[in-house]
Design a protein around this motif. Structure first.
Motif, PDB file in Angstrom:
ATOM      1  N   PRO A 132       0.837  -1.219   0.000  1.00  0.00           N
ATOM      2  CA  PRO A 132       0.000   0.000   0.000  1.00  0.00           C
ATOM      3  C   PRO A 132       0.865   1.260   0.000  1.00  0.00           C
ATOM      4  CG  PRO A 132       0.054  -1.010   2.186  1.00  0.00           C
ATOM      5  CD  PRO A 132       0.940  -1.857   1.321  1.00  0.00           C
ATOM      6  N   ALA A 133       1.330   1.630  -1.164  1.00  0.00           N
ATOM      7  CA  ALA A 133       2.274   2.758  -1.258  1.00  0.00           C
ATOM      8  C   ALA A 133       1.621   4.070  -0.844  1.00  0.00           C
ATOM      9  CB  ALA A 133       2.781   2.868  -2.682  1.00  0.00           C
ATOM     10  N   GLN A 134       2.343   4.855  -0.078  1.00  0.00           N
ATOM     11  CA  GLN A 134       1.872   6.181   0.305  1.00  0.00           C
ATOM     12  C   GLN A 134       2.274   7.175  -0.782  1.00  0.00           C
ATOM     13  OE1 GLN A 134      -0.081   6.816   3.105  1.00  0.00           O
ATOM     14  NE2 GLN A 134      -0.081   4.584   2.885  1.00  0.00           N
ATOM     15  N   PRO A 135       1.511   8.266  -0.913  1.00  0.00           N
ATOM     16  CA  PRO A 135       1.815   9.204  -2.007  1.00  0.00           C
ATOM     17  C   PRO A 135       3.252   9.725  -1.993  1.00  0.00           C
ATOM     18  CG  PRO A 135      -0.243   9.788  -0.925  1.00  0.00           C
ATOM     19  CD  PRO A 135       0.322   8.657  -0.143  1.00  0.00           C
ATOM     20  N   ASP A 136       3.824   9.888  -0.806  1.00  0.00           N
ATOM     21  CA  ASP A 136       5.166  10.460  -0.762  1.00  0.00           C
ATOM     22  C   ASP A 136       6.286   9.439  -0.869  1.00  0.00           C
ATOM     23  OD1 ASP A 136       4.394  13.105  -0.639  1.00  0.00           O
ATOM     24  OD2 ASP A 136       3.945  12.939   1.503  1.00  0.00           O
ATOM     25  N   GLU A 137       5.949   8.174  -0.953  1.00  0.00           N
ATOM     26  CA  GLU A 137       7.008   7.160  -1.096  1.00  0.00           C
ATOM     27  C   GLU A 137       7.634   7.261  -2.483  1.00  0.00           C
ATOM     28  OE1 GLU A 137       6.229   2.956  -0.172  1.00  0.00           O
ATOM     29  OE2 GLU A 137       4.756   3.679   1.273  1.00  0.00           O
ATOM     30  N   PRO A 138       8.942   7.043  -2.567  1.00  0.00           N
ATOM     31  CA  PRO A 138       9.574   7.076  -3.897  1.00  0.00           C
ATOM     32  C   PRO A 138       9.060   5.936  -4.769  1.00  0.00           C
ATOM     33  CG  PRO A 138      11.230   7.110  -2.147  1.00  0.00           C
ATOM     34  CD  PRO A 138       9.903   6.830  -1.494  1.00  0.00           C
ATOM     35  N   ALA A 139       8.855   6.235  -6.026  1.00  0.00           N
ATOM     36  CA  ALA A 139       8.421   5.199  -6.972  1.00  0.00           C
ATOM     37  C   ALA A 139       9.521   4.900  -7.969  1.00  0.00           C
ATOM     38  CB  ALA A 139       7.175   5.673  -7.720  1.00  0.00           C
ATOM     39  N   SER A 140      10.343   5.918  -8.242  1.00  0.00           N
ATOM     40  CA  SER A 140      11.341   5.730  -9.295  1.00  0.00           C
ATOM     41  C   SER A 140      12.500   6.696  -9.116  1.00  0.00           C
ATOM     42  CB  SER A 140      10.666   5.993 -10.650  1.00  0.00           C
ATOM     43  OG  SER A 140      11.575   5.827 -11.683  1.00  0.00           O
ATOM     44  N   ILE A 141      13.650   6.287  -9.637  1.00  0.00           N
ATOM     45  CA  ILE A 141      14.781   7.221  -9.712  1.00  0.00           C
ATOM     46  C   ILE A 141      15.191   7.292 -11.181  1.00  0.00           C
ATOM     47  CG2 ILE A 141      17.196   7.625  -9.090  1.00  0.00           C
ATOM     48  CD1 ILE A 141      16.702   6.153  -6.481  1.00  0.00           C
ATOM     49  N   LEU A 142      15.303   8.500 -11.690  1.00  0.00           N
ATOM     50  CA  LEU A 142      15.784   8.680 -13.065  1.00  0.00           C
ATOM     51  C   LEU A 142      17.044   9.522 -12.986  1.00  0.00           C
ATOM     52  CD1 LEU A 142      12.677   9.495 -15.305  1.00  0.00           C
ATOM     53  CD2 LEU A 142      13.777   7.304 -14.909  1.00  0.00           C
ATOM     54  N   TYR A 143      18.097   9.039 -13.619  1.00  0.00           N
ATOM     55  CA  TYR A 143      19.353   9.803 -13.572  1.00  0.00           C
ATOM     56  C   TYR A 143      19.373  10.878 -14.637  1.00  0.00           C
ATOM     57  CZ  TYR A 143      21.575   7.326  -9.838  1.00  0.00           C
ATOM     58  OH  TYR A 143      21.895   6.873  -8.600  1.00  0.00           O
ATOM     59  N   ARG A 177      28.827  14.646 -12.596  1.00  0.00           N
ATOM     60  CA  ARG A 177      28.295  13.543 -11.801  1.00  0.00           C
ATOM     61  C   ARG A 177      26.789  13.500 -11.960  1.00  0.00           C
ATOM     62  NH1 ARG A 177      28.352  13.221  -5.504  1.00  0.00           N
ATOM     63  NH2 ARG A 177      27.290  11.225  -5.524  1.00  0.00           N
ATOM     64  N   SER A 178      26.281  12.381 -12.495  1.00  0.00           N
ATOM     65  CA  SER A 178      24.835  12.308 -12.711  1.00  0.00           C
ATOM     66  C   SER A 178      24.091  12.311 -11.388  1.00  0.00           C
ATOM     67  CB  SER A 178      24.479  11.022 -13.449  1.00  0.00           C
ATOM     68  OG  SER A 178      24.874  11.129 -14.768  1.00  0.00           O
ATOM     69  N   LYS A 179      22.916  12.893 -11.395  1.00  0.00           N
ATOM     70  CA  LYS A 179      22.112  12.951 -10.171  1.00  0.00           C
ATOM     71  C   LYS A 179      20.855  12.118 -10.392  1.00  0.00           C
ATOM     72  CE  LYS A 179      22.014  17.180 -11.195  1.00  0.00           C
ATOM     73  NZ  LYS A 179      21.614  18.557 -11.380  1.00  0.00           N
ATOM     74  N   GLY A 180      20.477  11.393  -9.361  1.00  0.00           N
ATOM     75  CA  GLY A 180      19.260  10.572  -9.461  1.00  0.00           C
ATOM     76  C   GLY A 180      18.060  11.378  -8.970  1.00  0.00           C
ATOM     77  N   ALA A 181      17.143  11.705  -9.860  1.00  0.00           N
ATOM     78  CA  ALA A 181      15.931  12.438  -9.448  1.00  0.00           C
ATOM     79  C   ALA A 181      14.936  11.433  -8.871  1.00  0.00           C
ATOM     80  CB  ALA A 181      15.323  13.158 -10.640  1.00  0.00           C
ATOM     81  N   VAL A 182      14.539  11.650  -7.614  1.00  0.00           N
ATOM     82  CA  VAL A 182      13.625  10.712  -6.959  1.00  0.00           C
ATOM     83  C   VAL A 182      12.190  11.186  -7.178  1.00  0.00           C
ATOM     84  CG1 VAL A 182      12.962   9.652  -4.777  1.00  0.00           C
ATOM     85  CG2 VAL A 182      15.362  10.205  -5.216  1.00  0.00           C
ATOM     86  N   LEU A 183      11.412  10.363  -7.867  1.00  0.00           N
ATOM     87  CA  LEU A 183      10.015  10.712  -8.155  1.00  0.00           C
ATOM     88  C   LEU A 183       9.107   9.857  -7.289  1.00  0.00           C
ATOM     89  CD1 LEU A 183      10.691  10.822 -11.928  1.00  0.00           C
ATOM     90  CD2 LEU A 183       9.853  12.774 -10.628  1.00  0.00           C
ATOM     91  N   THR A 184       8.137  10.515  -6.671  1.00  0.00           N
ATOM     92  CA  THR A 184       7.251   9.789  -5.756  1.00  0.00           C
ATOM     93  C   THR A 184       6.018   9.262  -6.510  1.00  0.00           C
ATOM     94  OG1 THR A 184       5.967  11.755  -5.270  1.00  0.00           O
ATOM     95  CG2 THR A 184       7.889  11.342  -3.857  1.00  0.00           C
ATOM     96  N   HIS A 185       5.258   8.434  -5.806  1.00  0.00           N
ATOM     97  CA  HIS A 185       4.010   7.949  -6.402  1.00  0.00           C
ATOM     98  C   HIS A 185       3.082   9.113  -6.731  1.00  0.00           C
ATOM     99  CE1 HIS A 185       4.560   3.602  -6.010  1.00  0.00           C
ATOM    100  NE2 HIS A 185       5.300   3.896  -4.960  1.00  0.00           N
ATOM    101  N   ARG A 186       3.081  10.115  -5.853  1.00  0.00           N
ATOM    102  CA  ARG A 186       2.209  11.267  -6.132  1.00  0.00           C
ATOM    103  C   ARG A 186       2.674  12.002  -7.385  1.00  0.00           C
ATOM    104  NH1 ARG A 186       2.124  14.341  -1.459  1.00  0.00           N
ATOM    105  NH2 ARG A 186       0.051  13.662  -0.856  1.00  0.00           N
TER     106      ARG A 186
END
Ligand SMILES: CC(C)(COP(=O)(O)OP(=O)(O)OC[C@H]1O[C@@H](n2cnc3c(N)ncnc32)[C@H](O)[C@@H]1OP(=O)(O)O)[C@@H](O)C(=O)NCCC(=O)NCCSC(=O)CC(=O)O
Length: 970
Positions: free
Chosen positions: A605-616, A623-632
């Motif tokens: 049961p994922a919460q809206p603020d939980e991370p869903a994906s990281i895109l570099y 240095r590449s940065k991983g953007a953390v995108l949440t379920h919301r």
């Protein structure tokens, strides 16, 4: 007696076969009215002048007035039999047109095809005040044709004529008050059918209190008889029952109200049934209310649901005969509410519009079906038609036109959160054994008015939305591949559950990263879904990344599992020593990842603020940065896209983008999965394959290179694109010339939008192009206006304050779409956000006079090649590693295929090192960087241009080498 009358009498006598004995005019003989009526019609259609026409028309109407129902039926039959189409004339006109089609032949054909009774009715309309009489005549006809369906074709003639006579342009909106003329009050008392009124006292309660308003539309032909009138109550909050409104106790001050409730909308004239006065009458009323009371927040109706009970009973689903006197206790809300939701949103007529007439009216006017109320009306009439249920339709002024368009074009029914939940719950049973695709065309009507409602709408994750679709339409094709392979929603669900089992077996727990570097396939999407299902964080990686680049990502993100192509497994086995599990997934439904024995169905049961994906994203520092995108982030952006581009289960998308980026995955795939639509799934861009698919597709999403390449093919024609409703371009700037040429060649204006990895989609050119329907032009060179819920501002580079409209500054974005931060880089994250939560994109832009954003440059000297971002610093660092290089500067230069490409200016340590240096650098860079980052040209120069401060002048390099690829063959 005027001349017209005299001639008329002569004509009538002749028609009636009566010989006159003298030349002087005399009174018409006493003949039965039907006979007189027929004769008068015949005279009217003869070669008489205008003066006589008026007089005869008067006679027609008075004779008609004298008829009883039997006579009227007889007269209508007579019109059908005697005033039809002349078959011979029509055949001749058709043959003339077929032999030599031309404008005049077309006009002849058109005239011949019109039944002559239409002209007869037009001539009757010459009588003074005839129009209301003809409206009454149609009311008779509609009543009588219930008994005698053969009269129906005549109704089409009336409909045809009245539709043009009662065109919206003639209508006048006026407020009705307690001071309006008595005559109008009388009409109101007579025509109020929704909540009938017994007497003037009741009428006074509706007109006099300070929290009541009433508006009516009038037409010049019908004088003070209103065509439609709308009663409005100013209230606090959205009302859920009608009683208190009708009782009108304790009027409140309009300044205290936050809601205008349109609680009774009446069509006064039965004879105008089915005549549309356009779809924006209610919008006009709302605009009027708003002009007086700008503080009002909600515009809603409290409407009856007239056909519900009959429908429910016919389906045999209504509770066992509760009887007319049964009270509400005989019905359970959990039974009636889902049935009401289905009736409103999913039950359609053959033309795809809702079965319920009131629903058709409001949804067609651009409202959403917001909330059902039960019990809401205790009157016997309401019990008889809807078991006492009522519904709120909600008008959100800024969405009215868009919703109207979606309703008209896609038959999309916008629903509010309550109906959406009810429909979701009803979905599995409802879809069992039935083809539900056509009836599922409802879209969410997320609103901006209530924060609570909005959150509940966006908190449904992408995975949940996909699951709903898979349950609702298990056999629908999700992926349609070249070569004939097709994969359904249910098969994708099954595969994802098997993959989930494998991942769980590998030890993946919520919050663990799952990295994927595989070629595009339906199973790769199933891997994405499986990761979301178990609460993992999905980390897709470009298949072009080299071993060195992969080392960095694996090191930085520390995934639990890395899924690679079977052919690449050997390159990654060394990583197992760090505890990383390496799984494989091929494009032939092969690989270790698919080898689970049993599915794993449990959903985290994922919460809206939980991370869903990281895109570099490549970084300025190299240095590449991983953007953390949440379920919301994913869900809210997807919802905004679906709504704005009106994407529905009817859509068939050509998917030719990679799926390791925002565009291909979080725009194209997410929208399709959650809308229940289908995709033609191409592994990569292929112009011919796309041109083959366009005739059966509705949407194409691509980077500008797609369009540049399609334009090179002669096969790109208007015809090929005729079934497509939307071409989207993004990820890089589309050349205005390509936009224009594409429009000329295909008739389609490409919709350009603006997004980035950290934010998903921010702005879009209008989907609805017609400015009169609330849309706007798709302007080349601009990226349009913000998506719903997204805020965009342009600020000065120095002070960070907003710049005046039209001035260039840094583009900043805030909204539920904006990422939560860079993976394990809190300082970097902090640097990129303002204190008020705006994300600093680094792009330079300005807002034009229409509120459209134009991206005019990039702050971070980023290069975008074919939609891929390349940061010069990363490339320079590799080049500078070569021992013979003193320094280098990497810039983007125009490229005819990729828009921009990478060029390196290199200064050797010693001039004698120049020879063969470019080739050596090509090899070195080729080993370390993905192909799209590699410079396509090296320029060995003596020194880099610098300004007085010693800063390298990249602009000068860009200018100097701008023509390098101008003539490149691609
Ligand atoms: C434009 C493309 C269709 C071109 O790919 P193709 O496979 O057709 O390329 P091709 O066969 O012509 O390849 C010719 C040569 O160029 C290389 N090559 C391929 N793509 C390249 C690119 N984008 N830039 C530079 N070089 C590229 C190949 O490796 C090959 O190298 P060689 O010469 O060695 O043979 C593809 O790059 C593509 O799909 N781009 C979309 C990227 C994307 O989705 N971006 C969205 C990011 S999200 C984002 O930015 C946010 C947002 O969307 O708003």
């Amino acid at each position: 007696m005027g001349h017209g009358e005299i001639w008329l009498l002569g004509d009538l006598f002749r028609m009636l076969g009566i010989r006159r004995s003298t030349q002087t005019p005399q009174e018409p003989p006493q003949v039965p009215p039907l006979q007189e009526l027929r004769a008068a019609c015949s005279v009217l259609m003869g070669g008489i002048g205008e003066a006589s026409r008026r007089a005869v028309a008067v006679r027609v109407l008075s004779a008609y007035e004298q008829l009883d129902d039997a006579g009227r039926t007889e007269f209508f039959r007579h019109l059908l039999q005697e005033y039809g189409v002349d078959a011979e004339v029509l055949t001749a006109a058709f043959q003339a047109w077929r032999t030599a089609p031309g404008h005049s032949q077309e006009a002849e054909l058109f005239t011949a095809a019109e039944p002559s009774r239409q002209e007869l009715l037009r001539r009757i309309n010459h009588a003074p005040g005839a129009t209301p009489s003809l409206v009454e005549m149609r009311a008779d006809l509609r009543r009588l044709m219930r008994e005698d369906p053969e009269l129906r074709p005549l109704d089409q003639d009336f409909h045809h004529l009245l539709s043009s006579w009662f065109n919206r342009g003639f209508l006048r909106l006026e407020e009705i008050t307690w001071d309006s003329p008595r005559q109008i009050h009388r009409h109101m008392l007579r025509f109020e059918k929704v909540h009938p009124m017994a007497d003037r006292h009741e009428l006074k309660r509706r007109l006099a209190p300070k929290d009541r308003r009433c508006y009516a539309f009038f037409h010049p032909a019908t004088g003070d008889v209103p065509l439609i009138f709308v009663e409005v109550a100013l209230v606090q909050g959205i009302p859920s029952e009608i009683g208190p409104i009708l009782r009108a106790e304790g009027a409140i001050s309009p300044s205290k109200a936050d809601t205008a409730a349109l609680y009774s909308i009446n069509n006064a004239l039965v004879g105008l049934a089915g005549i549309s006065f356009g779809n924006f009458l209610i919008k006009q009323v709302i605009e009027q209310v708003r002009a007086e009371l700008p503080h009002l927040e909600n515009f809603v109706t409290l409407s009856p649901i007239p056909g519900f009970r009959r429908w429910w009973e016919q389906r045999g689903e209504a509770p066992q005969d509760p009887g007319p006197d049964a009270d509400h206790a005989a019905i359970e809300p959990q039974v009636i509410l889902p049935a009401l939701a289905r009736y409103i949103a999913e039950e359609k007529r053959a033309d795809g519009r809702p079965l319920d007439s009131v629903a058709r009216f409001h949804l067609g006017n651009g409202a959403s079906a917001w909330q059902l109320h039960w019990p809401a009306d205790t009157s016997p009439a309401s019990w008889g038609s809807a078991y006492g249920a009522m519904i709120t339709y909600r008008y959100e002024p800024e969405k009215v036109e868009q919703r109207h368009e979606a309703f008209v074009r896609q038959r999309a029914v916008a629903v509010g959160p309550q109906l959406e939940r009810l429909l979701e719950r009803a979905a599995p049973e409802a879809s069992a054994g039935s083809d539900h695709q056509n009836s599922q065309n409802h879209s969410s009507a997320e609103s901006g008015t209530s924060q609570k409602e909005r959150i509940s709408m966006t908190e449904r994750t992408i995975h949940q939305a996909f699951l709903d679709q898979a349950q609702r339409r298990p056999d629908k094709i999700l992926f349609d591949l070249p070569g004939g392979r097709k994969v359904t929603y249910d098969q994708t669900l099954q595969t994802s559950q098997r993959i989930a089992a494998k991942l769980v077996g590998d030890g993946v727990r919520p919050g663990d990263r799952v990295a994927m570097q595989v070629e595009k396939s339906p199973e790769a999407v199933a891997l994405y879904l499986a990761t979301l299902q178990i609460g993992g964080i999905f980390l897709p990686l470009n298949t072009a990344y080299t071993g060195a680049e992969m080392d960095y990502f694996v090191d930085d993100a520390a995934p639990k599992v890395l899924v690679c192509d079977p052919s690449a497994a050997a390159q990654h086995t060394h990583r197992s020593s760090t505890g990383l599990m390496v799984e494989t997934l091929g494009t032939e439904q092969d690989g270790t990842l698919l080898q689970a024995d049993a599915p794993h169905a449990e959903v985290h049961p994922a919460q809206p603020d939980e991370p869903a994906s990281i895109l570099y994203t490549s970084g300025t520092t190299g240095r590449s940065k991983g953007a953390v995108l949440t379920h919301r982030n994913l869900a809210s952006n997807c919802r905004a896209l679906l709504e704005t581009w009106q994407y529905t289960s009817e859509d068939r998308l050509i998917h030719a983008l990679p799926i390791f980026h925002i565009h291909g995955l979080f725009v194209a795939v997410n929208m399709t999965l959650t809308a229940g639509a289908s995709m033609y799934w191409l592994s990569t861009f292929d112009a011919d394959a796309i041109l083959d698919l366009l005739p059966q597709s509705t949407v194409l999403m691509g980077v500008p290179t797609f369009y540049t390449r399609l334009l090179k093919s002669d096969r790109l024609t208007r015809e090929v694109c005729s079934g497509v409703r939307l071409f989207v371009s993004g990820s890089a700037p589309l050349l205005a010339a390509d936009h224009e040429t594409f429009a000329e060649r295909t008739g389609h204006s490409i919709l350009e939008r603006y997004g980035m990895t950290e934010t998903g989609m921010n702005t879009t050119n209008p989907y609805v192009e017609d400015p009169d329907a609330g849309g706007g032009l798709r302007k080349p060179g601009t990226v349009g206006r913000p998506f719903p819920g997204v805020e965009v501002r342009v600020v000065s580079r120095e002070g960070g304050e907003e710049v005046p409209q039209g001035e260039v500054g840094i583009v900043e974005v805030r909204g539920p779409n904006v990422f939560s931060g860079y993976w394990q880089m809190p300082e970097k994250t902090a640097e990129e956000f303002r204190e008020d939560g705006f994300f600093i994109t680094g792009d330079l832009g300005r807002i034009d006079e229409d509120g459209y954003l134009c991206i005019v440059g990039r702050d971070k000297d980023l290069i975008i090649s074919g939609g891929y971002n390349v940061y010069p610093k990363e490339v320079e660092e590799v080049i500078d590693d070569h021992p013979a290089v003193l320094e280098s500067a990497v810039v983007g230069v125009p490229h005819p295929d990729f828009g921009e490409t990478v060029l390196a200016a290199v200064v050797p340590r010693d001039a004698s090192d120049s020879e063969g240096l470019a080739e050596e650098l090509g090899t070195l860079v080729g080993e370390r960087l993905a192909r799209f980052k590699q410079p396509r040209a090296y320029r060995i120069i003596e020194a880099l241009p610098r300004n007085v401060m010693g800063k390298v002048q990249k602009a000068q390099l860009r200018k100097q080498y701008a023509e390098t690829f101008a003539a490149a063959q691609v």
